[in-house]
Scaffold this motif. Structure first.
Motif, PDB file in Angstrom:
ATOM      1  N   UNK A   1       0.811  -1.191   0.123  1.00  0.00           N
ATOM      2  CA  UNK A   1      -0.039   0.158  -0.050  1.00  0.00           C
ATOM      3  C   UNK A   1       0.916   1.274  -0.186  1.00  0.00           C
ATOM      4  N   UNK A   2       0.569   2.200  -0.991  1.00  0.00           N
ATOM      5  CA  UNK A   2       1.544   3.459  -0.829  1.00  0.00           C
ATOM      6  C   UNK A   2       1.238   4.143   0.488  1.00  0.00           C
ATOM      7  N   UNK A   3       2.246   4.916   0.679  1.00  0.00           N
ATOM      8  CA  UNK A   3       2.046   5.588   2.121  1.00  0.00           C
ATOM      9  C   UNK A   3       0.979   6.924   1.913  1.00  0.00           C
ATOM     10  N   UNK A   4       0.889   7.390   0.600  1.00  0.00           N
ATOM     11  CA  UNK A   4      -0.178   8.422   0.430  1.00  0.00           C
ATOM     12  C   UNK A   4      -1.400   7.806   0.634  1.00  0.00           C
ATOM     13  N   UNK A   5      -1.729   6.684   0.048  1.00  0.00           N
ATOM     14  CA  UNK A   5      -3.191   5.980   0.055  1.00  0.00           C
ATOM     15  C   UNK A   5      -3.578   5.883   1.439  1.00  0.00           C
ATOM     16  N   UNK A   6      -2.370   5.068   2.128  1.00  0.00           N
ATOM     17  CA  UNK A   6      -2.545   4.869   3.518  1.00  0.00           C
ATOM     18  C   UNK A   6      -3.121   5.924   4.266  1.00  0.00           C
ATOM     19  N   UNK A   7      -2.135   7.098   4.205  1.00  0.00           N
ATOM     20  CA  UNK A   7      -2.459   8.306   5.207  1.00  0.00           C
ATOM     21  C   UNK A   7      -4.005   9.038   4.694  1.00  0.00           C
ATOM     22  N   UNK A   8      -4.250   8.681   3.222  1.00  0.00           N
ATOM     23  CA  UNK A   8      -5.693   9.365   3.013  1.00  0.00           C
ATOM     24  C   UNK A   8      -6.839   8.468   3.591  1.00  0.00           C
ATOM     25  N   UNK A   9      -6.724   7.203   3.653  1.00  0.00           N
ATOM     26  CA  UNK A   9      -7.749   6.330   4.034  1.00  0.00           C
ATOM     27  C   UNK A   9      -7.779   6.751   5.780  1.00  0.00           C
ATOM     28  N   UNK A  10      -6.609   6.694   6.384  1.00  0.00           N
ATOM     29  CA  UNK A  10      -6.592   7.190   7.941  1.00  0.00           C
ATOM     30  C   UNK A  10      -7.131   8.488   8.063  1.00  0.00           C
ATOM     31  N   UNK A  11      -6.856   9.437   7.388  1.00  0.00           N
ATOM     32  CA  UNK A  11      -7.563  10.852   7.632  1.00  0.00           C
ATOM     33  C   UNK A  11      -9.082  10.863   7.334  1.00  0.00           C
ATOM     34  N   UNK A  12      -9.424  10.026   6.748  1.00  0.00           N
ATOM     35  CA  UNK A  12     -10.924  10.067   6.324  1.00  0.00           C
ATOM     36  C   UNK A  12     -11.711   9.141   7.320  1.00  0.00           C
ATOM     37  N   UNK A  13     -11.243   8.713   8.250  1.00  0.00           N
ATOM     38  CA  UNK A  13     -11.992   7.881   9.433  1.00  0.00           C
ATOM     39  C   UNK A  13     -11.480   8.498  10.822  1.00  0.00           C
ATOM     40  N   UNK A  14     -10.481   9.247  10.805  1.00  0.00           N
ATOM     41  CA  UNK A  14     -10.037   9.583  12.046  1.00  0.00           C
ATOM     42  C   UNK A  14     -11.150  10.262  13.087  1.00  0.00           C
ATOM     43  N   UNK A  15     -11.872  11.360  12.423  1.00  0.00           N
ATOM     44  CA  UNK A  15     -12.682  12.124  13.115  1.00  0.00           C
ATOM     45  C   UNK A  15     -13.959  11.203  13.851  1.00  0.00           C
ATOM     46  N   UNK A  16     -14.312  10.040  13.112  1.00  0.00           N
ATOM     47  CA  UNK A  16     -15.266   9.250  13.200  1.00  0.00           C
ATOM     48  C   UNK A  16     -14.614   8.211  14.598  1.00  0.00           C
ATOM     49  N   UNK A  17     -13.239   7.853  14.663  1.00  0.00           N
ATOM     50  CA  UNK A  17     -12.690   7.077  15.754  1.00  0.00           C
ATOM     51  C   UNK A  17     -12.707   8.090  17.051  1.00  0.00           C
ATOM     52  N   UNK A  18     -12.246   9.097  16.829  1.00  0.00           N
ATOM     53  CA  UNK A  18     -12.101  10.216  17.870  1.00  0.00           C
ATOM     54  C   UNK A  18     -13.604  10.226  18.427  1.00  0.00           C
ATOM     55  N   UNK A  19     -14.579  10.448  17.780  1.00  0.00           N
ATOM     56  CA  UNK A  19     -15.803  10.821  18.335  1.00  0.00           C
ATOM     57  C   UNK A  19     -16.415   9.466  19.199  1.00  0.00           C
ATOM     58  N   UNK A  20     -15.818   8.354  18.469  1.00  0.00           N
ATOM     59  CA  UNK A  20     -16.336   6.983  19.055  1.00  0.00           C
ATOM     60  C   UNK A  20     -15.629   6.665  20.321  1.00  0.00           C
ATOM     61  N   UNK A  21     -14.287   6.873  20.448  1.00  0.00           N
ATOM     62  CA  UNK A  21     -13.716   7.058  21.533  1.00  0.00           C
ATOM     63  C   UNK A  21     -14.104   7.807  22.737  1.00  0.00           C
ATOM     64  N   UNK A  22     -14.449   9.234  22.441  1.00  0.00           N
ATOM     65  CA  UNK A  22     -14.730   9.904  23.617  1.00  0.00           C
ATOM     66  C   UNK A  22     -16.339   9.704  23.823  1.00  0.00           C
ATOM     67  N   UNK A  23     -17.187   9.157  22.919  1.00  0.00           N
ATOM     68  CA  UNK A  23     -18.281   8.522  23.385  1.00  0.00           C
ATOM     69  C   UNK A  23     -18.245   7.575  24.757  1.00  0.00           C
ATOM     70  N   UNK A  24     -17.340   6.841  24.818  1.00  0.00           N
ATOM     71  CA  UNK A  24     -17.277   5.723  25.528  1.00  0.00           C
ATOM     72  C   UNK A  24     -16.853   6.303  26.974  1.00  0.00           C
TER      73      UNK A  24
END
Length: 117
Positions: free
Chosen positions: A1-24
């Motif tokens: 997996x290219x580093x740029x592709x991996x970064x873009x995928x991660x960037x796209x879900x980080x807000x959701x993951x942070x919200x999920x974590x602080x919901x707990x």
């Protein structure tokens, strides 16, 4: 997996993951970084420069609030972030979108693979 592709995928879900974590539970920055790292088996290794703009954006949009509190361990006060009612609704919207998105991508990839067999 290219580093740029991996970064873009991660960037796209980080807000959701942070919200999920602080919901707990309310969490401070370093705690969030560690939680995401551990729960992803080291896949999400965030730096403060990545996390804090997300947290500030969540606050600005009314999806999270912050409050200075003294942790249970009695150490120095830390800025804890917690999800708001609007943040819970936004998280549900993002989770539904993610579910549809990932199911569609999986279907497309699976059908393409089957056609090429």
């Amino acid at each position: 997996m290219s580093i740029q592709f991996e970064r873009q995928i991660k960037k796209g879900v980080l807000e959701m993951l942070v919200l999920h974590a602080i919901r707990e539970a309310p969490m401070y920055g370093y705690q969030l970084i560690q939680t995401l790292k551990e729960s992803s088996d080291n896949f999400f290794l965030l730096k403060e420069g990545t996390l804090y703009p997300i947290l500030y954006r969540l606050e600005e949009n009314g999806f999270a609030i912050s409050q200075w509190m003294t942790p249970k361990d009695g150490k120095a006060p830390k800025k804890f972030y917690q999800i708001t009612a609007a943040g819970k609704k936004e998280l549900e919207r993002q989770l539904a979108l993610w579910s549809d998105f990932s199911a569609t991508v999986d279907t497309m990839i699976t059908s393409t693979r089957e056609e090429n067999l």
